[in-house]
Design an enzyme around this catalytic site. Structure first.
Site, PDB file in Angstrom:
ATOM      1  N   CYS A 138      -6.140   2.132   5.419  1.00  0.00           N
ATOM      2  CA  CYS A 138      -6.879   0.902   5.723  1.00  0.00           C
ATOM      3  C   CYS A 138      -6.477   0.417   7.118  1.00  0.00           C
ATOM      4  O   CYS A 138      -5.594   0.985   7.768  1.00  0.00           O
ATOM      5  CB  CYS A 138      -6.565  -0.158   4.670  1.00  0.00           C
ATOM      6  SG  CYS A 138      -4.881  -0.825   4.808  1.00  0.00           S
ATOM      7  N   GLU A 164       1.171   3.788   2.035  1.00  0.00           N
ATOM      8  CA  GLU A 164       1.814   4.068   3.321  1.00  0.00           C
ATOM      9  C   GLU A 164       2.958   3.085   3.569  1.00  0.00           C
ATOM     10  O   GLU A 164       4.031   3.475   4.028  1.00  0.00           O
ATOM     11  CB  GLU A 164       0.793   3.977   4.456  1.00  0.00           C
ATOM     12  CG  GLU A 164      -0.354   4.961   4.341  1.00  0.00           C
ATOM     13  CD  GLU A 164      -1.567   4.433   3.567  1.00  0.00           C
ATOM     14  OE1 GLU A 164      -2.653   5.006   3.749  1.00  0.00           O
ATOM     15  OE2 GLU A 164      -1.425   3.462   2.792  1.00  0.00           O
ATOM     16  N   CYS A 216      -2.664  -0.482   7.377  1.00  0.00           N
ATOM     17  CA  CYS A 216      -1.802   0.697   7.489  1.00  0.00           C
ATOM     18  C   CYS A 216      -2.050   1.434   8.804  1.00  0.00           C
ATOM     19  O   CYS A 216      -1.110   1.952   9.412  1.00  0.00           O
ATOM     20  CB  CYS A 216      -2.000   1.602   6.280  1.00  0.00           C
ATOM     21  SG  CYS A 216      -1.462   0.803   4.733  1.00  0.00           S
ATOM     22  N   ASP A 265      -8.270  -4.122  -4.178  1.00  0.00           N
ATOM     23  CA  ASP A 265      -7.394  -3.372  -3.277  1.00  0.00           C
ATOM     24  C   ASP A 265      -7.970  -3.297  -1.871  1.00  0.00           C
ATOM     25  O   ASP A 265      -7.218  -3.381  -0.894  1.00  0.00           O
ATOM     26  CB  ASP A 265      -7.165  -1.955  -3.826  1.00  0.00           C
ATOM     27  CG  ASP A 265      -6.028  -1.254  -3.092  1.00  0.00           C
ATOM     28  OD1 ASP A 265      -4.891  -1.754  -3.163  1.00  0.00           O
ATOM     29  OD2 ASP A 265      -6.291  -0.221  -2.447  1.00  0.00           O
ATOM     30  N   HIS A 293       0.849  -1.190   0.000  1.00  0.00           N
ATOM     31  CA  HIS A 293       0.000   0.000   0.000  1.00  0.00           C
ATOM     32  C   HIS A 293       0.888   1.244   0.000  1.00  0.00           C
ATOM     33  O   HIS A 293       2.085   1.166   0.286  1.00  0.00           O
ATOM     34  CB  HIS A 293      -0.909  -0.003   1.225  1.00  0.00           C
ATOM     35  CG  HIS A 293      -1.993  -1.021   1.146  1.00  0.00           C
ATOM     36  ND1 HIS A 293      -3.119  -0.948   1.928  1.00  0.00           N
ATOM     37  CD2 HIS A 293      -2.145  -2.140   0.377  1.00  0.00           C
ATOM     38  CE1 HIS A 293      -3.916  -1.970   1.653  1.00  0.00           C
ATOM     39  NE2 HIS A 293      -3.342  -2.700   0.723  1.00  0.00           N
ATOM     40  N   SER A 321      -7.604   7.850   3.216  1.00  0.00           N
ATOM     41  CA  SER A 321      -7.658   7.350   4.583  1.00  0.00           C
ATOM     42  C   SER A 321      -7.041   5.958   4.667  1.00  0.00           C
ATOM     43  O   SER A 321      -7.325   5.097   3.842  1.00  0.00           O
ATOM     44  CB  SER A 321      -9.117   7.310   5.054  1.00  0.00           C
ATOM     45  OG  SER A 321      -9.183   6.906   6.400  1.00  0.00           O
TER      46      SER A 321
END
Length: 147
Positions: free
Chosen positions: A81, A56, A84, A144, A54, A79
């Site tokens: 998940c 992040e 993360c 995703d 991802h 935002s």
């Protein structure tokens, strides 16, 4: 959001746009300390075939080992998940600036409950890019978010 936050969030957006432009999920992130970029990254799930790459995670991986995350802010175009979010909490990142949580959100209060300062920018560019991606590639979006 102050001018530094806006500048760094824009870098996260540009990372997201770069990922979108090569067929990936448009989520970008920047780890900064005291207003300076430590590392930046983007969602690499498609590009690397890595389900946990991802935006992040990519930025944090590129940042390498940190003896502390004090004084850092994680900027993300979308935002985070739960994976993360858990990493933010695990590493003790004290501040997160989110481009948008219209298209995906829900972990902001959880982060706040764990003592993380959370800022949601409602950035129109972040919102529009994610809306375009969801409209153009709904199957990839569903993959995703593990839907």
């Amino acid at each position: 959001m102050n001018a530094v936050d806006q500048r760094l969030l824009r870098i996260a957006y540009e990372e997201a746009k770069g990922g979108f432009d090569v067929g990936g999920c448009p989520i970008g992130s920047v780890l900064a300390r005291d207003g300076e970029v430590v590392a930046q990254g983007r969602n690499q799930r498609v590009q690397k075939g890595d389900p946990i790459a991802h935006g992040e995670m990519d930025a944090l991986r590129k940042a390498g080992r940190q003896t502390t995350y004090r004084g850092t802010t994680l900027y993300t175009s979308l935002s985070p998940c739960m994976m993360c979010t858990g990493t933010i909490i695990q590493f003790g990142i004290p501040r997160v600036a989110i481009g948008e949580n219209i298209n995906f959100g829900g972990n902001e209060e959880f982060l706040r409950a764990k003592g993380v300062e959370v800022i949601v920018a409602d950035d129109p560019d972040c919102i529009a890019l994610m809306q375009r991606f969801i409209a153009e590639k709904p199957e990839l979006w569903a993959e995703d978010i593990a839907d």
